[in-house]
Design a protein around this motif. Structure first.
Motif, PDB file in Angstrom:
ATOM      1  N   ILE A  28      -0.117 -15.817 -39.629  1.00 37.05           N
ATOM      2  CA  ILE A  28      -0.768 -14.974 -38.631  1.00 37.05           C
ATOM      3  C   ILE A  28      -2.268 -15.138 -38.832  1.00 37.05           C
ATOM      4  O   ILE A  28      -2.840 -14.632 -39.799  1.00 37.05           O
ATOM      5  N   GLY A  29      -2.898 -15.878 -37.943  1.00 40.18           N
ATOM      6  CA  GLY A  29      -4.243 -16.366 -38.203  1.00 40.18           C
ATOM      7  C   GLY A  29      -5.377 -15.621 -37.526  1.00 40.18           C
ATOM      8  O   GLY A  29      -5.223 -14.951 -36.506  1.00 40.18           O
ATOM      9  N   TYR A  30      -6.539 -15.758 -38.122  1.00 34.88           N
ATOM     10  CA  TYR A  30      -7.840 -15.254 -37.626  1.00 34.88           C
ATOM     11  C   TYR A  30      -8.091 -15.808 -36.231  1.00 34.88           C
ATOM     12  O   TYR A  30      -7.768 -16.960 -35.931  1.00 34.88           O
ATOM     13  N   THR A  31      -8.685 -15.008 -35.356  1.00 32.36           N
ATOM     14  CA  THR A  31      -8.867 -15.417 -33.968  1.00 32.36           C
ATOM     15  C   THR A  31      -9.463 -16.822 -33.816  1.00 32.36           C
ATOM     16  O   THR A  31     -10.487 -17.147 -34.429  1.00 32.36           O
ATOM     17  N   SER A  32      -8.837 -17.615 -32.975  1.00 29.18           N
ATOM     18  CA  SER A  32      -9.316 -18.973 -32.729  1.00 29.18           C
ATOM     19  C   SER A  32     -10.594 -18.980 -31.886  1.00 29.18           C
ATOM     20  O   SER A  32     -11.259 -20.009 -31.779  1.00 29.18           O
ATOM     21  N   LYS A  33     -10.948 -17.818 -31.300  1.00 28.91           N
ATOM     22  CA  LYS A  33     -12.134 -17.747 -30.452  1.00 28.91           C
ATOM     23  C   LYS A  33     -13.427 -17.590 -31.261  1.00 28.91           C
ATOM     24  O   LYS A  33     -14.518 -17.725 -30.710  1.00 28.91           O
ATOM     25  N   ALA A  34     -13.281 -17.276 -32.558  1.00 30.88           N
ATOM     26  CA  ALA A  34     -14.471 -17.035 -33.377  1.00 30.88           C
ATOM     27  C   ALA A  34     -14.527 -17.930 -34.609  1.00 30.88           C
ATOM     28  O   ALA A  34     -15.451 -17.813 -35.414  1.00 30.88           O
ATOM     29  N   ILE A  59       7.180 -24.085 -40.103  1.00 35.58           N
ATOM     30  CA  ILE A  59       5.983 -23.249 -40.162  1.00 35.58           C
ATOM     31  C   ILE A  59       5.632 -22.821 -38.737  1.00 35.58           C
ATOM     32  O   ILE A  59       5.468 -23.659 -37.848  1.00 35.58           O
ATOM     33  N   PHE A  60       5.561 -21.530 -38.534  1.00 36.54           N
ATOM     34  CA  PHE A  60       5.172 -20.978 -37.250  1.00 36.54           C
ATOM     35  C   PHE A  60       3.732 -20.469 -37.352  1.00 36.54           C
ATOM     36  O   PHE A  60       3.394 -19.778 -38.308  1.00 36.54           O
ATOM     37  N   LEU A  61       2.903 -20.789 -36.362  1.00 38.79           N
ATOM     38  CA  LEU A  61       1.504 -20.368 -36.360  1.00 38.79           C
ATOM     39  C   LEU A  61       1.262 -19.404 -35.195  1.00 38.79           C
ATOM     40  O   LEU A  61       1.589 -19.719 -34.047  1.00 38.79           O
ATOM     41  N   ILE A  62       0.700 -18.239 -35.513  1.00 36.06           N
ATOM     42  CA  ILE A  62       0.411 -17.226 -34.500  1.00 36.06           C
ATOM     43  C   ILE A  62      -1.085 -16.934 -34.512  1.00 36.06           C
ATOM     44  O   ILE A  62      -1.644 -16.546 -35.540  1.00 36.06           O
ATOM     45  N   ASP A  63      -1.729 -17.124 -33.375  1.00 35.68           N
ATOM     46  CA  ASP A  63      -3.145 -16.784 -33.231  1.00 35.68           C
ATOM     47  C   ASP A  63      -3.226 -15.284 -32.950  1.00 35.68           C
ATOM     48  O   ASP A  63      -2.878 -14.821 -31.862  1.00 35.68           O
ATOM     49  N   ALA A  64      -3.707 -14.520 -33.932  1.00 32.72           N
ATOM     50  CA  ALA A  64      -3.747 -13.060 -33.789  1.00 32.72           C
ATOM     51  C   ALA A  64      -4.846 -12.590 -32.852  1.00 32.72           C
ATOM     52  O   ALA A  64      -4.864 -11.420 -32.458  1.00 32.72           O
ATOM     53  N   LEU A  65      -5.780 -13.489 -32.510  1.00 34.13           N
ATOM     54  CA  LEU A  65      -6.895 -13.120 -31.631  1.00 34.13           C
ATOM     55  C   LEU A  65      -7.620 -11.869 -32.137  1.00 34.13           C
ATOM     56  O   LEU A  65      -8.103 -11.055 -31.356  1.00 34.13           O
ATOM     57  N   ASN A  66      -7.681 -11.740 -33.450  1.00 28.84           N
ATOM     58  CA  ASN A  66      -8.298 -10.560 -34.040  1.00 28.84           C
ATOM     59  C   ASN A  66      -8.822 -10.891 -35.425  1.00 28.84           C
ATOM     60  O   ASN A  66      -8.539 -11.966 -35.979  1.00 28.84           O
ATOM     61  N   VAL A  67      -9.569  -9.952 -35.981  1.00 30.02           N
ATOM     62  CA  VAL A  67     -10.172 -10.122 -37.296  1.00 30.02           C
ATOM     63  C   VAL A  67     -10.045  -8.827 -38.074  1.00 30.02           C
ATOM     64  O   VAL A  67      -9.660  -7.790 -37.546  1.00 30.02           O
ATOM     65  N   THR A  68     -10.365  -8.877 -39.330  1.00 32.88           N
ATOM     66  CA  THR A  68     -10.373  -7.749 -40.268  1.00 32.88           C
ATOM     67  C   THR A  68      -9.219  -6.776 -39.997  1.00 32.88           C
ATOM     68  O   THR A  68      -8.056  -7.185 -39.951  1.00 32.88           O
ATOM     69  N   GLY A  69      -9.486  -5.474 -39.764  1.00 34.25           N
ATOM     70  CA  GLY A  69      -8.404  -4.501 -39.625  1.00 34.25           C
ATOM     71  C   GLY A  69      -7.482  -4.762 -38.458  1.00 34.25           C
ATOM     72  O   GLY A  69      -6.293  -4.433 -38.506  1.00 34.25           O
ATOM     73  N   GLY A  70      -7.999  -5.352 -37.368  1.00 35.98           N
ATOM     74  CA  GLY A  70      -7.145  -5.689 -36.234  1.00 35.98           C
ATOM     75  C   GLY A  70      -6.128  -6.744 -36.598  1.00 35.98           C
ATOM     76  O   GLY A  70      -4.980  -6.715 -36.126  1.00 35.98           O
ATOM     77  N   VAL A 116       8.944 -14.088 -34.705  1.00 33.73           N
ATOM     78  CA  VAL A 116       7.705 -14.639 -34.148  1.00 33.73           C
ATOM     79  C   VAL A 116       7.455 -14.074 -32.752  1.00 33.73           C
ATOM     80  O   VAL A 116       6.328 -13.693 -32.418  1.00 33.73           O
ATOM     81  N   GLU A 117       8.498 -13.997 -31.946  1.00 26.34           N
ATOM     82  CA  GLU A 117       8.353 -13.456 -30.589  1.00 26.34           C
ATOM     83  C   GLU A 117       7.871 -12.009 -30.629  1.00 26.34           C
ATOM     84  O   GLU A 117       7.016 -11.598 -29.832  1.00 26.34           O
ATOM     85  N   LYS A 118       8.413 -11.225 -31.556  1.00 19.52           N
ATOM     86  CA  LYS A 118       8.008  -9.822 -31.670  1.00 19.52           C
ATOM     87  C   LYS A 118       6.550  -9.702 -32.125  1.00 19.52           C
ATOM     88  O   LYS A 118       5.795  -8.856 -31.626  1.00 19.52           O
ATOM     89  N   ILE A 119       6.150 -10.533 -33.069  1.00 15.89           N
ATOM     90  CA  ILE A 119       4.766 -10.502 -33.543  1.00 15.89           C
ATOM     91  C   ILE A 119       3.819 -10.893 -32.412  1.00 15.89           C
ATOM     92  O   ILE A 119       2.792 -10.251 -32.180  1.00 15.89           O
ATOM     93  N   GLU A 120       4.167 -11.956 -31.705  1.00 16.01           N
ATOM     94  CA  GLU A 120       3.312 -12.413 -30.596  1.00 16.01           C
ATOM     95  C   GLU A 120       3.192 -11.342 -29.510  1.00 16.01           C
ATOM     96  O   GLU A 120       2.136 -11.210 -28.877  1.00 16.01           O
ATOM     97  N   SER A 121       4.249 -10.564 -29.326  1.00 15.38           N
ATOM     98  CA  SER A 121       4.210  -9.531 -28.286  1.00 15.38           C
ATOM     99  C   SER A 121       3.274  -8.388 -28.646  1.00 15.38           C
ATOM    100  O   SER A 121       2.790  -7.671 -27.759  1.00 15.38           O
ATOM    101  N   ILE A 122       3.011  -8.211 -29.942  1.00 17.95           N
ATOM    102  CA  ILE A 122       2.148  -7.103 -30.377  1.00 17.95           C
ATOM    103  C   ILE A 122       0.679  -7.524 -30.444  1.00 17.95           C
ATOM    104  O   ILE A 122      -0.213  -6.666 -30.499  1.00 17.95           O
ATOM    105  N   VAL A 123       0.410  -8.815 -30.434  1.00 17.73           N
ATOM    106  CA  VAL A 123      -0.970  -9.305 -30.548  1.00 17.73           C
ATOM    107  C   VAL A 123      -1.902  -8.661 -29.513  1.00 17.73           C
ATOM    108  O   VAL A 123      -2.991  -8.186 -29.867  1.00 17.73           O
ATOM    109  N   PRO A 124      -1.518  -8.587 -28.221  1.00 16.30           N
ATOM    110  CA  PRO A 124      -2.433  -7.973 -27.242  1.00 16.30           C
ATOM    111  C   PRO A 124      -2.582  -6.463 -27.417  1.00 16.30           C
ATOM    112  O   PRO A 124      -3.455  -5.861 -26.779  1.00 16.30           O
ATOM    113  N   LYS A 125      -1.774  -5.857 -28.275  1.00 18.95           N
ATOM    114  CA  LYS A 125      -1.810  -4.405 -28.452  1.00 18.95           C
ATOM    115  C   LYS A 125      -2.617  -3.975 -29.683  1.00 18.95           C
ATOM    116  O   LYS A 125      -2.739  -2.786 -29.952  1.00 18.95           O
TER     117      LYS A 125
END
Length: 283
Positions: A88-94, A111-122, A146-155
């Protein structure tokens, strides 16, 4: 049953006790200061503040490179043969860190890679959501997890206020004119992660005692955060009375669990001392 290993970067600021308890593997990012490259976590945050006081400059930060990722994932595979890794990785935008992870895993399996689109506490909020899912359903299918984790990323919602504009100016994130205006008016920006990007969404005026309470109340009014867990963030230098007041507000708002997270060297390089933030997951 194949073991699932969760991983993330040091930029999540995941508390060491939580990482150890739940066997979350953390790969360090980098802080470069006075020509020396430090792994995030090996450099005391106070050294960064001392460096700024001496030079009026801040260190630079760099991502985990693809070779380091390859070594990191390979070691996990050696330690836990036949395991499945969910990163579960640090946002790819930064940062280029997530892209480097993709490069490193091109020839690796499971290996599954998830872009969390977030940093630190997020980012920590998403990692701990995954931890809880795995604890509650240890036999869960990895693809479903993985599907469940990806679904929570925008939240996942993160908002924070730097302790001062000094570090933002030193890092080139605010102009001298904006810095002078903000300093004179005691204005502090509220920064959020919007679609993975760091965006200034509001400006507060006043001392940090008043600003931290405004930040928290605005955040809780704006987002319907799951009352099961709240993450409060701080960088070294935040007054303890502010932390106590934020705890009180969280309790009044009905949060069952509150976890304080200290910003590490990588995040503190940009946020500076005395910063404060809040993170959680929308329901």
């Amino acid at each position: 049953m194949r073991k699932i290993i969760l991983t993330t970067e040091s930029g999540a600021d995941l508390p060491a006790e939580l990482a150890d308890k739940h066997n979350v593997q953390v790969v360090p990012m980098h802080v470069v200061m006075e020509g020396q490259d430090y792994l995030d976590g090996s450099l005391p945050v106070t050294d960064i503040y001392d460096f700024y006081e001496r030079t009026k400059k801040i260190p630079s930060t760099t991502s985990t490179n693809s070779h380091e990722y390859l070594e990191f994932f390979t070691k996990i595979k050696n330690d836990y043969p036949d395991c499945i890794i969910i990163h579960i990785g640090y946002t790819s935008k930064a940062s280029s860190s997530f892209q480097n992870a993709i490069i490193a895993t091109e020839e690796l399996n499971d290996i599954f890679l998830i872009d969390a689109l977030n940093v630190t506490g997020g980012l920590t909020a998403i990692v701990m959501y995954a931890v809880n899912l795995l604890d509650n359903e240890p036999t869960i299918d990895p693809v479903h997890l993985v599907e469940k984790i990806e679904s929570i990323v925008p939240k996942s919602r993160l908002a924070f206020v730097p302790g001062s504009l000094d570090f933002l100016r030193a890092g080139g994130r605010v102009s001298n004119l904006a810095y002078l205006g903000g300093a004179l008016l005691k204005i502090k920006p509220r920064i959020e992660l919007i679609d993975g990007n760091l965006v200034s969404t509001k400006k507060y005026r006043g001392n940090m005692e008043a600003v931290s309470e405004k930040l928290m109340r605005d955040y809780l009014n704006q987002y319907n955060i799951d009352r099961e867990q709240l993450y409060l963030l701080y960088s070294i230098g935040l007054d303890e009375s502010i932390k106590r007041r934020m705890d009180e507000i969280a309790k009044e708002a009905g949060f069952k669990n509150v976890e304080w997270i200290q910003a590490g060297a990588m995040i503190s390089t940009h946020a500076g001392p005395g910063g404060v933030g809040i993170a959680g997951l929308e329901v």
